[in-house]
Scaffold this motif. Sequence first.
Motif, PDB file in Angstrom:
ATOM      1  N   VAL A  20       3.249   6.536 -11.318  1.00 52.00           N
ATOM      2  CA  VAL A  20       1.886   6.575 -10.798  1.00 52.00           C
ATOM      3  C   VAL A  20       1.307   7.958 -11.083  1.00 52.00           C
ATOM      4  CG1 VAL A  20       0.368   6.274  -8.808  1.00 52.00           C
ATOM      5  CG2 VAL A  20       2.501   4.944  -8.969  1.00 52.00           C
ATOM      6  N   ARG A  63       0.836   3.002 -13.448  1.00 51.64           N
ATOM      7  CA  ARG A  63      -0.403   2.889 -12.686  1.00 51.64           C
ATOM      8  C   ARG A  63      -1.090   4.255 -12.687  1.00 51.64           C
ATOM      9  NH1 ARG A  63       0.298  -1.601  -9.180  1.00 51.64           N
ATOM     10  NH2 ARG A  63       2.050  -2.836 -10.015  1.00 51.64           N
ATOM     11  N   PHE A 107       1.857   0.639  -3.797  1.00 50.25           N
ATOM     12  CA  PHE A 107       2.562   0.516  -5.076  1.00 50.25           C
ATOM     13  C   PHE A 107       4.070   0.692  -4.875  1.00 50.25           C
ATOM     14  CE2 PHE A 107      -1.303   2.234  -7.678  1.00 50.25           C
ATOM     15  CZ  PHE A 107      -1.920   0.998  -7.570  1.00 50.25           C
TER      16      PHE A 107
END
Length: 290
Positions: free
Chosen positions: A199, A229, A279
């Motif tokens: 991320v 992400r 997430f």
Amino acid sequence: MRKLVPFCLFLLCSLPVDAANVTEGRVVFPLPVSPPTRLEVERGMAGANAATPATFQGLLRVPTGADKAPAVVLVHTCHGPSFYQHWLERLNDLGYVTLSFSRCSTPTGEPDDTAHSTFDWKRGATIAFGALQYLSALEEVDPSRIAIMGWSRPAMVPLAVLNYEGFSQFHNLQFRTAIAVYPFCSFARGPHRAPILIVSAGQDDYVDPVVCRRISTSTREDDYPIDFRVIEDAYHGFDIPKFGPRHAATRAEINPDEYSTSGGTLEYRADYEAILASFVEDHLEKNMKP
């Protein structure tokens, strides 16, 4: 539950404390011996990363009543464990045992491996596998369900330990999955042994997310393509409350690990932290099942 003191070296650990249904204590674990890289052999540096100490220190937190529970090894920056306390509590609340460390978690409290200017990937991987072996021996932990998570530039370690061509090939025990938050992604090249979540912060001017995006694309045909992400409007440290409102951070503030890099922007955002938490929880739920 087993007391933590017997696992610690004398005078190096705090006594166990019970808070919020978690037993916490500092533990010292042995480091495995990693063979030298080809480059180290060629340069006569074969012992460079085998420097003392042969042990390392971490903060172990065990949820009350844990029995063959999943666990997470956490590699954080030298800002200290208090900056990541909320993450430890979040994972403990989900039932995970946690063992966290940084470059500054040596038994002496001094930065590790002072012959090097950074916490390099090989040294970090060696310590991570030491933490993995330690957790695997605990009766409260399921040795087949241990993940690794890291932040910022030290998050190169969670990426490195799952690379087929890295030091995972020298260890029988393996991490189940890895999570890297706004990491230095040069170590994300695959193929990998297990799933990885990366991320990044879209506005990060301290660790460029472009490399992470490019490398994640290159893994699409791998057995375990990287789940990449990006939170587009986020800046570095968006999930750490102690960083506070957006500001231009000095090199010392953003880089206590002393990497060879300049300063950057820090900004905490509770809404972005919540996105990251979702997430992380989804990734662990998917990949850490018995």
